[in-house]
Design an enzyme around this catalytic site. Structure first.
Site, short mmCIF file in Angstrom:
data_model
loop_
_atom_site.label_atom_id
_atom_site.label_comp_id
_atom_site.label_asym_id
_atom_site.label_seq_id
_atom_site.Cartn_x
_atom_site.Cartn_y
_atom_site.Cartn_z
N ILE A 122 -45.67 -28.02 87.37
CA ILE A 122 -46.45 -27.05 86.60
C ILE A 122 -45.48 -26.11 85.93
CG2 ILE A 122 -46.79 -25.49 88.57
CD1 ILE A 122 -49.64 -24.95 87.33
N ALA A 129 -40.94 -14.24 81.13
CA ALA A 129 -42.29 -14.19 81.70
C ALA A 129 -42.30 -14.90 83.05
CB ALA A 129 -43.31 -14.83 80.75
N GLY A 130 -42.31 -14.10 84.12
CA GLY A 130 -42.38 -14.66 85.45
C GLY A 130 -43.70 -14.32 86.09
N SER A 131 -43.69 -13.27 86.91
CA SER A 131 -44.94 -12.84 87.55
C SER A 131 -45.96 -12.33 86.54
CB SER A 131 -44.62 -11.74 88.58
OG SER A 131 -43.79 -12.23 89.61
N ILE A 156 -38.45 -24.67 86.52
CA ILE A 156 -39.59 -25.54 86.81
C ILE A 156 -39.25 -26.52 87.92
CG2 ILE A 156 -41.28 -27.13 85.85
CD1 ILE A 156 -41.29 -24.18 84.74
N GLU A 241 -52.10 -20.93 96.42
CA GLU A 241 -50.64 -21.05 96.25
C GLU A 241 -49.91 -20.17 97.26
OE1 GLU A 241 -47.14 -20.33 92.87
OE2 GLU A 241 -49.26 -20.03 92.35
N GLN A 335 -26.68 -13.62 111.88
CA GLN A 335 -25.97 -12.59 112.63
C GLN A 335 -25.65 -13.05 114.06
OE1 GLN A 335 -25.03 -9.88 111.05
NE2 GLN A 335 -24.00 -8.91 112.78
N THR A 364 -43.37 -12.15 93.66
CA THR A 364 -42.37 -11.45 94.47
C THR A 364 -43.03 -10.56 95.52
OG1 THR A 364 -42.27 -9.53 93.01
CG2 THR A 364 -40.82 -11.39 92.47
#
Length: 386
Positions: A122, A129-131, A156, A241, A335, A364
């Site tokens: 998709i 242009a992300g979120s 993608i 999603e 750690q 995010t």
């Protein structure tokens, strides 16, 4: 106690054996190659492990219970095969080809996807242009008997392997910035080109690509749903999603816990096992509790989703909790491994770098907090608690 049916438990056992025999042994080579073999998809399809939810007439099992996909993700992560993005194909992209498709489109697209002969991706994300999908610059123009697609996409997943790409583009001439079209762009269409397989921090075996569209003629028979409503179709899929994402991150956190537990029980410092130190016991106890609580909420959300009651708010909470819990466990794991945690020969090192993307994709952590913060101070907040 987790609520899986006897049939689902048998499915888990069969899928685990498939991973052990056909996928896990190939992962080191696929990481070196930077891409998974197509055969991974066709072998999974042949055994009924891809897209189990479509009706039998399309080749699936006809069971939409999300717990099947939950099992697939959990076992894939536990076998350290998470770089094979079978779930993106099966449950993130696949439903678009059913939910918004005509019967003719379902019959044309779904069987090849179920068998693994056709691989899905998709394409939403762009360099700017992300979120925020309203910043999308890829456009599509109605040219009468077809659409003309122009623009580019980046980051993608399955971008190199994909035969069918569900592309989101803004509709030219529409008044609203949210007027988008979802369409299936097929391998070999004139003007459709792939860029390089991007060199990522982690997830080395998973192909991630740039896609370019130069006057691609997309038949109207390849448009999903009603032109102009693509943005809303995408929003409808966000809760699931984020649920998919959380199944992976919480499973990953538990796997990192197990890997770290085994290490500190063997490693010695100052004449005693690292597991004997109070700091190790306290920090691992805290993580065990956090992972367990996250798992309980995840299982609750799966049940709500099966009932059609999973809300965007629940999905955002779950995505945030899962990604942040995973990252906390990965950091602790490195750690407690000490210098060994920085070495590629130890699983925790690769798991750490693979996990870094979880707090970014599918929205995010900051965007999840923004969504939840707006809800908290909205007039309808009380109804979310009732």
């Amino acid at each position: 106690m987790r609520n899986f049916t006897e049939e689902q438990t048998m499915f888990r056992e069969a899928y685990r054996k498939f991973l052990e025999q056909d996928i896990a042994p190939n992962m080191p080579q696929w990481r070196e190659n930077g891409i998974v073999d197509r055969e991974a998809f066709t072998k999974a399809g042949a055994q009924g492990f891809l897209m189990v939810w479509p009706d039998e007439k399309y080749g699936g099992l006809g069971d939409s219970d999300f717990r099947y996909e939950q099992i697939i993700i959990e076992e894939t992560v536990r076998q350290q095969c998470g770089e094979w993005f079978n779930t993106l194909h099966s449950r993130l992209v696949g439903p678009y080809l059913y939910k918004y498709a005509t019967e003719e489109q379902r019959e044309r697209f779904l069987p090849g996807c179920v068998s693994g002969e056709k691989i899905l991706a998709i394409a939403m994300t762009e360099p700017d242009a992300g979120s925020d999908l309203s910043g999308m610059r890829t456009t599509v123009k109605d040219a009468g008997d077809h659409f003309v697609l122009n623009g580019s996409k980046t980051y993608i997943s399955n971008g190199i392997l994909a035969d069918y790409v569900v592309v989101a583009a803004k509709l030219e001439g529409a008044e609203s910035s949210h007027a988008m079209v979802l369409m299936v762009v097929e391998r070999g269409m004139e003007g459709f080109e792939r860029g390089r397989n991007l060199d990522k921090m982690g997830l080395k075996a998973q192909d991630t690509a740039e896609l370019f569209f130069n006057n691609v003629k997309v038949p109207k028979d390849n448009v999903l749903g009603e032109p102009g409503k693509g943005f809303f179709y995408l929003m409808e899929g966000l809760a699931e999603e984020r649920l998919l994402n959380a199944v992976g991150t919480i499973s990953s956190a538990r796997k990192a816990f197990d890997v770290t537990r085994a290490f500190v029980m063997e490693r010695k410092a100052f004449g005693k096992k690292v597991s004997d130190f109070q700091n190790t016991q306290f920090t691992m106890a805290e993580m065990d509790a956090e992972i367990e609580v996250a798992q309980v909420y995840l299982d609750h959300c799966v049940e709500m989703h099966n009932q059609g009651k999973l809300t965007a708010n629940m999905g955002a909470k779950l995505k945030l909790i899962g990604a942040e819990t995973e990252w906390k466990m990965m950091d602790l794991g490195v750690q407690l491994h000490g210098g060994a945690g920085y070495m590629q020969e130890y699983d925790i090192c690769r798991m750490f770098t693979d996990a870094r993307i979880s707090r970014i994709y599918a929205g995010t952590s900051e965007i999840m907090k923004l969504i939840l913060g707006r809800d908290i101070f909205s007039d309808s907040y009380q109804s979310l608690l009732d």
